[in-house]
Design a protein around this motif. Structure first.
Motif, PDB file in Angstrom:
ATOM      1  N   MET A   1      17.014  55.598  44.052  1.00 46.09           N
ATOM      2  CA  MET A   1      17.926  54.799  43.262  1.00 46.09           C
ATOM      3  C   MET A   1      17.855  55.264  41.807  1.00 46.09           C
ATOM      4  N   ASP A   2      19.001  55.452  41.202  1.00 51.61           N
ATOM      5  CA  ASP A   2      19.070  55.874  39.810  1.00 51.61           C
ATOM      6  C   ASP A   2      19.032  54.638  38.911  1.00 51.61           C
ATOM      7  N   ILE A   3      17.876  54.403  38.306  1.00 47.73           N
ATOM      8  CA  ILE A   3      17.689  53.213  37.482  1.00 47.73           C
ATOM      9  C   ILE A   3      18.651  53.206  36.299  1.00 47.73           C
ATOM     10  N   ASN A   4      18.821  54.346  35.648  1.00 48.79           N
ATOM     11  CA  ASN A   4      19.707  54.410  34.495  1.00 48.79           C
ATOM     12  C   ASN A   4      21.123  53.976  34.856  1.00 48.79           C
ATOM     13  N   LYS A   5      21.626  54.516  35.950  1.00 52.44           N
ATOM     14  CA  LYS A   5      22.982  54.209  36.394  1.00 52.44           C
ATOM     15  C   LYS A   5      23.120  52.723  36.736  1.00 52.44           C
TER      16      LYS A   5
END
Length: 97
Positions: A1-5
């Motif tokens: 999972m892309d935390i920033n996105k």
């Protein structure tokens, strides 16, 4: 999972995400360390910290003459998302009409 996105999808800007993640990683820190960790200029980080304070995602602590900043618990992100969801539900009937 892309935390920033995901954080951006929750309504944070790219720079707010950088600073918030730096705060989470560093813990209680002075502005210089936060700016270095977030890879942003200090004046920019001051503005972003103010924005995060308004959102309730960061706090400021004064020790002696020095200011330190820290992230609030990530649970606050869920509270913000729930608040926005409830507000959207309130106006939904009006938008449909």
């Amino acid at each position: 999972m892309d935390i920033n996105k995901t954080l951006e999808q929750l309504g944070l800007t790219e720079k707010q995400v950088q600073v918030y993640l730096a705060l989470l990683e560093l813990g209680e820190s002075p502005m210089t360390q936060i700016a270095k960790k977030a890879n942003l200029k200090r004046p920019t980080v001051y503005l972003i910290i103010d924005e995060l304070n308004i959102l309730g995602l960061s706090s400021e602590i004064t020790k002696g003459k020095k200011k330190f900043y820290s992230a609030t618990h990530p649970r606050r992100l869920v509270e913000i998302a729930n608040f926005r969801s409830k507000r959207a539900e309130l106006i939904l009937p009006e938008l449909i009409a």
